[in-house]
Design an enzyme around this catalytic site. Structure first.
Site, PDB file in Angstrom:
ATOM      1  N   LYS A  22       5.693   2.443  20.767  1.00  0.00           N
ATOM      2  CA  LYS A  22       4.416   2.455  20.037  1.00  0.00           C
ATOM      3  C   LYS A  22       4.431   3.520  18.948  1.00  0.00           C
ATOM      4  O   LYS A  22       4.133   3.253  17.788  1.00  0.00           O
ATOM      5  CB  LYS A  22       3.266   2.741  21.028  1.00  0.00           C
ATOM      6  CG  LYS A  22       1.963   3.118  20.352  1.00  0.00           C
ATOM      7  CD  LYS A  22       0.835   3.341  21.336  1.00  0.00           C
ATOM      8  CE  LYS A  22       0.744   4.725  21.945  1.00  0.00           C
ATOM      9  NZ  LYS A  22       0.195   5.780  21.080  1.00  0.00           N
ATOM     10  N   ASN A  23       4.807   4.755  19.333  1.00  0.00           N
ATOM     11  CA  ASN A  23       4.725   5.858  18.378  1.00  0.00           C
ATOM     12  C   ASN A  23       5.878   5.859  17.369  1.00  0.00           C
ATOM     13  O   ASN A  23       5.892   6.671  16.441  1.00  0.00           O
ATOM     14  CB  ASN A  23       4.650   7.201  19.114  1.00  0.00           C
ATOM     15  CG  ASN A  23       3.333   7.335  19.868  1.00  0.00           C
ATOM     16  OD1 ASN A  23       2.405   6.563  19.625  1.00  0.00           O
ATOM     17  ND2 ASN A  23       3.263   8.292  20.784  1.00  0.00           N
ATOM     18  N   ARG A  93      -6.496   7.182  16.458  1.00  0.00           N
ATOM     19  CA  ARG A  93      -6.289   8.348  15.601  1.00  0.00           C
ATOM     20  C   ARG A  93      -5.096   8.178  14.669  1.00  0.00           C
ATOM     21  O   ARG A  93      -5.072   8.736  13.572  1.00  0.00           O
ATOM     22  CB  ARG A  93      -6.009   9.591  16.445  1.00  0.00           C
ATOM     23  CG  ARG A  93      -7.010   9.930  17.462  1.00  0.00           C
ATOM     24  CD  ARG A  93      -6.522  11.143  18.204  1.00  0.00           C
ATOM     25  NE  ARG A  93      -6.115  12.170  17.274  1.00  0.00           N
ATOM     26  CZ  ARG A  93      -6.925  13.024  16.702  1.00  0.00           C
ATOM     27  NH1 ARG A  93      -8.190  13.008  16.964  1.00  0.00           N
ATOM     28  NH2 ARG A  93      -6.457  13.917  15.856  1.00  0.00           N
ATOM     29  N   CYS A 117     -10.908  13.729  20.878  1.00  0.00           N
ATOM     30  CA  CYS A 117     -10.663  12.576  21.743  1.00  0.00           C
ATOM     31  C   CYS A 117     -10.533  13.064  23.178  1.00  0.00           C
ATOM     32  O   CYS A 117     -10.645  14.265  23.438  1.00  0.00           O
ATOM     33  CB  CYS A 117      -9.431  11.799  21.293  1.00  0.00           C
ATOM     34  SG  CYS A 117      -7.888  12.509  21.775  1.00  0.00           S
ATOM     35  N   ARG A 122      -7.671  17.904  18.714  1.00  0.00           N
ATOM     36  CA  ARG A 122      -6.715  17.213  17.856  1.00  0.00           C
ATOM     37  C   ARG A 122      -7.117  17.200  16.367  1.00  0.00           C
ATOM     38  O   ARG A 122      -7.358  16.145  15.772  1.00  0.00           O
ATOM     39  CB  ARG A 122      -6.460  15.800  18.364  1.00  0.00           C
ATOM     40  CG  ARG A 122      -5.965  15.800  19.801  1.00  0.00           C
ATOM     41  CD  ARG A 122      -5.604  14.443  20.290  1.00  0.00           C
ATOM     42  NE  ARG A 122      -4.381  13.941  19.711  1.00  0.00           N
ATOM     43  CZ  ARG A 122      -3.919  12.712  19.902  1.00  0.00           C
ATOM     44  NH1 ARG A 122      -4.571  11.879  20.655  1.00  0.00           N
ATOM     45  NH2 ARG A 122      -2.793  12.321  19.343  1.00  0.00           N
ATOM     46  N   ASP A 306       3.209  13.348  26.988  1.00  0.00           N
ATOM     47  CA  ASP A 306       2.845  11.953  27.281  1.00  0.00           C
ATOM     48  C   ASP A 306       3.362  11.475  28.641  1.00  0.00           C
ATOM     49  O   ASP A 306       3.099  10.339  29.025  1.00  0.00           O
ATOM     50  CB  ASP A 306       3.367  11.022  26.174  1.00  0.00           C
ATOM     51  CG  ASP A 306       2.593  11.190  24.872  1.00  0.00           C
ATOM     52  OD1 ASP A 306       1.515  11.795  24.906  1.00  0.00           O
ATOM     53  OD2 ASP A 306       3.086  10.727  23.826  1.00  0.00           O
ATOM     54  N   ILE A 328       0.544  21.358  25.188  1.00  0.00           N
ATOM     55  CA  ILE A 328       0.329  20.696  23.891  1.00  0.00           C
ATOM     56  C   ILE A 328      -1.163  20.406  23.656  1.00  0.00           C
ATOM     57  O   ILE A 328      -1.700  20.716  22.606  1.00  0.00           O
ATOM     58  CB  ILE A 328       1.141  19.372  23.790  1.00  0.00           C
ATOM     59  CG1 ILE A 328       2.620  19.611  24.156  1.00  0.00           C
ATOM     60  CG2 ILE A 328       1.007  18.747  22.405  1.00  0.00           C
ATOM     61  CD1 ILE A 328       3.422  20.435  23.190  1.00  0.00           C
ATOM     62  N   ARG A 398      -3.601  -0.365  25.000  1.00  0.00           N
ATOM     63  CA  ARG A 398      -3.260   0.290  23.725  1.00  0.00           C
ATOM     64  C   ARG A 398      -1.765   0.577  23.644  1.00  0.00           C
ATOM     65  O   ARG A 398      -1.190   0.552  22.566  1.00  0.00           O
ATOM     66  CB  ARG A 398      -3.997   1.640  23.616  1.00  0.00           C
ATOM     67  CG  ARG A 398      -5.466   1.515  23.356  1.00  0.00           C
ATOM     68  CD  ARG A 398      -6.027   2.862  22.992  1.00  0.00           C
ATOM     69  NE  ARG A 398      -5.130   3.562  22.092  1.00  0.00           N
ATOM     70  CZ  ARG A 398      -5.002   4.876  22.016  1.00  0.00           C
ATOM     71  NH1 ARG A 398      -5.726   5.649  22.755  1.00  0.00           N
ATOM     72  NH2 ARG A 398      -4.157   5.410  21.166  1.00  0.00           N
TER      73      ARG A 398
HETATM   74  N1  EPU Z   1      -2.284  20.147  15.770  1.00  0.00           N
HETATM   75  C1  EPU Z   1      -3.110  20.944  15.048  1.00  0.00           C
HETATM   76  N2  EPU Z   1      -3.388  20.555  13.760  1.00  0.00           N
HETATM   77  C2  EPU Z   1      -2.882  19.433  13.209  1.00  0.00           C
HETATM   78  C3  EPU Z   1      -2.027  18.626  13.964  1.00  0.00           C
HETATM   79  C4  EPU Z   1      -1.736  19.013  15.268  1.00  0.00           C
HETATM   80  O1  EPU Z   1      -3.590  21.960  15.515  1.00  0.00           O
HETATM   81  O2  EPU Z   1      -3.178  19.143  12.046  1.00  0.00           O
HETATM   82  C5  EPU Z   1      -1.953  20.523  17.173  1.00  0.00           C
HETATM   83  C6  EPU Z   1      -2.500  19.515  18.182  1.00  0.00           C
HETATM   84  O3  EPU Z   1      -3.851  19.741  18.491  1.00  0.00           O
HETATM   85  C7  EPU Z   1      -1.573  19.703  19.330  1.00  0.00           C
HETATM   86  C8  EPU Z   1      -0.226  19.994  18.648  1.00  0.00           C
HETATM   87  O4  EPU Z   1      -0.564  20.434  17.335  1.00  0.00           O
HETATM   88  O5  EPU Z   1      -1.955  20.834  20.075  1.00  0.00           O
HETATM   89  C9  EPU Z   1       0.728  18.857  18.569  1.00  0.00           C
HETATM   90  O6  EPU Z   1       0.058  17.672  18.193  1.00  0.00           O
HETATM   91  P1  EPU Z   1       0.746  16.555  17.332  1.00  0.00           P
HETATM   92  O7  EPU Z   1       0.204  16.616  15.942  1.00  0.00           O
HETATM   93  O8  EPU Z   1       2.212  16.593  17.488  1.00  0.00           O
HETATM   94  O9  EPU Z   1       0.180  15.227  18.003  1.00  0.00           O
HETATM   95  P2  EPU Z   1      -0.083  13.868  17.263  1.00  0.00           P
HETATM   96  O10 EPU Z   1       0.860  13.717  16.143  1.00  0.00           O
HETATM   97  O11 EPU Z   1      -1.540  13.707  16.981  1.00  0.00           O
HETATM   98  C10 EPU Z   1       1.613  12.449  18.650  1.00  0.00           C
HETATM   99  C11 EPU Z   1       1.581  11.213  19.498  1.00  0.00           C
HETATM  100  C12 EPU Z   1       0.837  11.529  20.794  1.00  0.00           C
HETATM  101  C13 EPU Z   1       1.595  12.643  21.504  1.00  0.00           C
HETATM  102  C14 EPU Z   1       1.710  13.863  20.593  1.00  0.00           C
HETATM  103  C15 EPU Z   1       2.541  14.983  21.178  1.00  0.00           C
HETATM  104  C16 EPU Z   1       1.605   9.439  17.843  1.00  0.00           C
HETATM  105  C17 EPU Z   1       0.890   8.333  17.171  1.00  0.00           C
HETATM  106  N3  EPU Z   1       0.907  10.154  18.747  1.00  0.00           N
HETATM  107  O12 EPU Z   1       0.263  12.813  18.396  1.00  0.00           O
HETATM  108  O13 EPU Z   1       0.885  10.341  21.579  1.00  0.00           O
HETATM  109  O14 EPU Z   1       0.908  13.019  22.669  1.00  0.00           O
HETATM  110  O15 EPU Z   1       2.319  13.476  19.339  1.00  0.00           O
HETATM  111  O16 EPU Z   1       3.816  14.548  21.472  1.00  0.00           O
HETATM  112  O17 EPU Z   1       2.781   9.661  17.601  1.00  0.00           O
HETATM  113  C18 EPU Z   1       0.147   8.821  23.226  1.00  0.00           C
HETATM  114  O18 EPU Z   1       1.020   8.023  22.817  1.00  0.00           O
HETATM  115  O19 EPU Z   1      -0.481   8.641  24.298  1.00  0.00           O
HETATM  116  C19 EPU Z   1      -0.147  10.011  22.438  1.00  0.00           C
HETATM  117  C20 EPU Z   1      -1.261  10.717  22.590  1.00  0.00           C
END
Ligand code: EPU
Length: 420
Positions: A22-23, A93, A117, A122, A306, A328, A398
């Site tokens: 998915k990701n 998101r 969320c 996030r 995850d 995380i 999802r």
């Molecule tokens: N963060 C910030 N600011 C930002 C972006 C991130 O503070 O602008 C923080 C987040 O709050 C978190 C950390 O940085 O504490 C890492 O978050 P990250 O940005 O890596 O998460 P994401 O990109 O929103 C993706 C996956 C998630 C997975 C996380 C961590 C996708 C579409 N989503 O989310 O997947 O948990 O990386 O590996 O790739 C899932 O599939 O169930 C899922 C939630």
């Protein structure tokens, strides 16, 4: 609303084919916005999140068709709109992934802020600061990020305080068409990012540093459409490995990549589960008792957040103490209250959960709260005595491609009941 019911206590036996990630698919679908033409994506999973991002692409002007169940043809000749509405972003998101490509192609993007969320606040501040570094002007108005750039974006150095997966993907997609060179420092290095880099490189982008935390992108003027296969879903793979660990049995997972789960392998082996990795397959056997292990979630190659909920369900089945640190996301323990309903003894202190394994779980009525929490309840249900009834299972749709069918085929007694 649909429910999933499981009669637990049956060992699993047979073979399960893993779907595409998915990701991995979500950013690659967003990347097709970068240039006109027809892109072909293989191994695309059948999921609600994939339908949501395709719906979003449709509102922007792209068209698509499924050539077969897992092959997707996307045409992005006419990108006429630049807005990702609140209606779509609030359901997923990852819609924020269109921000970088739209800005790079059209010089304009308007994307609803995702808001909090179930697993944490996030924010998307890293995405926004990174794009500003590349010369975009950003304004926040009425819950939307309005991003503009006059001419092309300009290469610059972008540093992430914490490696962000979708943040890295957004900046990558913006930087490939920028003027000059962009360096992303402390970038995320999850395998899904390498998958995106391969797609972008196939489109003609110049990127160095794949699989590292420092990416160098030499912007090009034009890109061309490409073809790519989505990598196997490592979280789906990990979920099934843990499920067999919990239920017991002997299962071979096919179409997967064992190299993408280094930390899970360590932990499962330490907890008494036998794993045999082939090139594209994993055999998992669990017949003896489970041992307790401690877990700390970390960016890749550390233990994935995850899979935290799923391994917690497994730890409730040991007879020891397991400490699970979630590093995380600040609120990713929603499954704890539901696991407690099944007899688990878990105490939460801030970002740490202390699981006192009881050696067993009992079936109960529980509620899914987010995607991975739902998977942990399915795992718990497979191991529990009696019947587990999981409501709000739309979360599972999802991100898990035919979970009920795949588990049923290896001997689980699991079925879905459709409600209103
Ligand atoms: N963060 C910030 N600011 C930002 C972006 C991130 O503070 O602008 C923080 C987040 O709050 C978190 C950390 O940085 O504490 C890492 O978050 P990250 O940005 O890596 O998460 P994401 O990109 O929103 C993706 C996956 C998630 C997975 C996380 C961590 C996708 C579409 N989503 O989310 O997947 O948990 O990386 O590996 O790739 C899932 O599939 O169930 C899922 C939630």
């Amino acid at each position: 609303m649909d429910k999933i019911l499981i009669e637990g206590g049956r060992p699993l036996q047979g073979e399960i084919k893993i779907s595409g990630a998915k990701n991995g698919a979500l950013p690659i679908i967003a990347a097709t916005l970068l240039c006109p033409g027809t892109h072909i994506l293989y191994n695309v999973p059948e999921l609600r999140d994939i339908r949501t991002i395709l719906q979003l692409l449709g509102t922007l002007g792209a068209t698509w068709e499924r050539i077969d169940t897992n092959t997707l043809k996307i045409n992005s000749d006419q990108i006429t709109e630049f807005e990702a509405s609140y209606e779509l972003v609030k359901t997923m998101r990852a819609s924020v992934l269109v921000l970088g490509p739209l800005l790079a192609r059209l010089g304009r993007a308007r994307v609803s802020l995702p808001g909090g969320c179930a697993i944490g606040a996030r924010p998307i501040d890293f995405h926004m600061q990174g794009l500003q570094k590349l010369g975009a002007q950003l304004e926040l108005e009425q819950g939307y990020v309005d991003a503009k750039v006059c001419g092309r974006l300009r290469g610059n150095t972008v540093y992430f305080d914490i490696p962000s997966v979708t943040g890295t993907e957004n900046i990558l997609m913006a930087a490939v068409l920028a003027e000059g060179t962009t360096i992303i420092k402390n970038s995320a290095k999850e395998p899904e990012i390498a998958n995106l880099i391969d797609m972008l490189t196939g489109m003609g982008a110049k990127i160095e540093g794949r699989d590292t935390d420092r990416l160098t992108i030499h912007g090009v003027k034009e890109l061309k459409p490409a073809e790519i296969a989505i990598i196997p879903d490592r979280i789906e793979t990990g979920t099934f490995l843990i499920a067999v660990g919990a239920a017991g049995g002997d299962v071979t997972l096919t179409n997967c990549n064992p190299a993408h789960l280094p930390s899970l392998f360590e932990k499962l082996r330490s907890s008494g589960i036998y794993l045999e990795a082939g090139e594209r397959s994993i055999r998992v056997i669990r017949s003896g008792p489970l041992k307790n292990v401690d877990i700390k979630t970390m960016p890749y190659p550390g233990f994935p957040t995850d899979l935290q909920a799923q391994i917690m369900a497994l730890m409730t089945l040991t007879e020891g103490l397991s400490v699970i640190h979630e590093n995380i996301f600040e609120n990713r323990f929603m499954h704890v209250a539901e696991l407690r309903r099944m007899g688990a003894d878990i105490m939460v202190e801030g970002g740490k959960a202390i699981v006192k394994g009881q050696g067993r779980l009992d079936g109960a009525q529980v509620m899914a709260t987010d995607l991975r929490a739902s998977a942990s309840l399915v795992i718990a249900g497979l191991a529990a005595r009696g019947i587990t009834e999981i409501s709000r299972v739309y979360h599972l749709d999802r991100g898990y491609d035919d979970l009920v069918g795949k588990l049923g085929a290896v001997g689980a007694k699991i079925w879905r009941e459709t409600g209103n």
